[in-house]
Design a protein around this motif. Sequence first.
Motif, PDB file in Angstrom:
ATOM      1  N   VAL A  71      -5.338   8.787  22.540  1.00  0.00           N
ATOM      2  CA  VAL A  71      -4.867   7.693  23.383  1.00  0.00           C
ATOM      3  C   VAL A  71      -5.929   7.383  24.434  1.00  0.00           C
ATOM      4  O   VAL A  71      -6.414   8.280  25.127  1.00  0.00           O
ATOM      5  CB  VAL A  71      -3.535   8.063  24.063  1.00  0.00           C
ATOM      6  N   ASP A 103       3.171  12.478  26.042  1.00  0.00           N
ATOM      7  CA  ASP A 103       1.834  13.017  25.759  1.00  0.00           C
ATOM      8  C   ASP A 103       1.866  14.468  25.299  1.00  0.00           C
ATOM      9  O   ASP A 103       0.844  15.006  24.869  1.00  0.00           O
ATOM     10  CB  ASP A 103       0.917  12.865  26.976  1.00  0.00           C
ATOM     11  N   HIS A 138       0.142   4.416  22.423  1.00  0.00           N
ATOM     12  CA  HIS A 138       0.590   5.811  22.546  1.00  0.00           C
ATOM     13  C   HIS A 138       0.812   6.452  21.174  1.00  0.00           C
ATOM     14  O   HIS A 138       0.711   7.682  21.038  1.00  0.00           O
ATOM     15  CB  HIS A 138       1.883   5.876  23.359  1.00  0.00           C
TER      16      HIS A 138
END
Length: 386
Positions: A285, A235, A276
Amino acid sequence: MLAVLAAPGRDLVAAEDALADALERALTRWETDGVPAKPEAWVLTVARNRLRDLWKSSGYRLNAPLEGIDPVAEEIDAAEIPDRRLELMLVCAHPAIAAAVRTPLMLQTVLGIDSAAIAAAFAVEPAAMAQRLVRAKRRIRDTGIPFAMPAREDLAARLPAVLETVYGAYAIDRRREPGGAPQESLSAEALHLALTLTELLPDEPEVLGLAALVCLAEARRSARVDADGVFVPLDEQDPSVWDRSLLHRGEDLLARAHRCGRPGRFQYEAAIQSAHSSRAFGVPVDPHVVRKLYRALVLVAPSLGARVALAALDGEIDGPLAGLRSLDRLDAKDFQPAWVVRGHLLTAAGRLAEGGAAYRRSAGLTTDPAVVEYLVKLMQANDIRP
């Protein structure tokens, strides 16, 4: 080359020895004589001659008549060698081989992973794994398993072990060579095999799903570590550096698999990777979508990794205490990702001392220096003593 050499006599051990001897001779001869115009043919010819000598020796059992056997043509096309690996994988997946050793055998024989690494991946003592592999190779020789593509009806029974091997090779590679260039690691081999399988079985959804999974994951390889060699979680990666061609190829493969209407483990895992990867196309996301996919995955393949990821998502969506409750229901023991998630959830809940202990435990369970450095920086950012 091993697949080519082993096919006539069906003796993997003898073929491995012959190939090793040929490669050793190449190291000696080529240093003085130079590399031949067709190095693969040179190596295979030397190995073939050693096999001929072995076959003619007294006391050797050959599962085929010696007359007429020619392990390798004098002029072999090197481009044909890679596809023979699939043939060898299907030999290793034969019903005569014990189910528990099929994937380890393929990982060692076809992809060259050493038995110690395989033993670690399967939580087995190295000596025990080595013995299992030797017994399996003898089984192939003694039962005379043919080196040939099985009939379509027999292929379905062998396919799960083949898919598991490609997936396992990629997973092992990511653990042992973080940030390594694809051409220097097994990831390129896993990708090649996955895509070759899609050509062999273009309408098999789990084959398409596996290829999509590897494409989407491999697209982000260069972003896994920063310029200082520190691990970068998914992330936090910069999607602008992801490989767009692999992303598009993975999405296309996943769409083809979806149209088959038969979802399975690798398709769910690829769909998670796709969710993702949406940041690369300007779409945030959605954790609720990812959690739904993980719940579906756990129903068909309840691996510890998937359940730990699901606990992390529970913590992200429902709060850290909910995530900790989900994590506490798992028997994670020394599973390193579980301790990372526990450290994150405890820290988010304000329990810094416990979070620090979990982070330190996770750092002690990995041999990846990039991950250790990341965990140290994470603790420092939360005012926790590393």
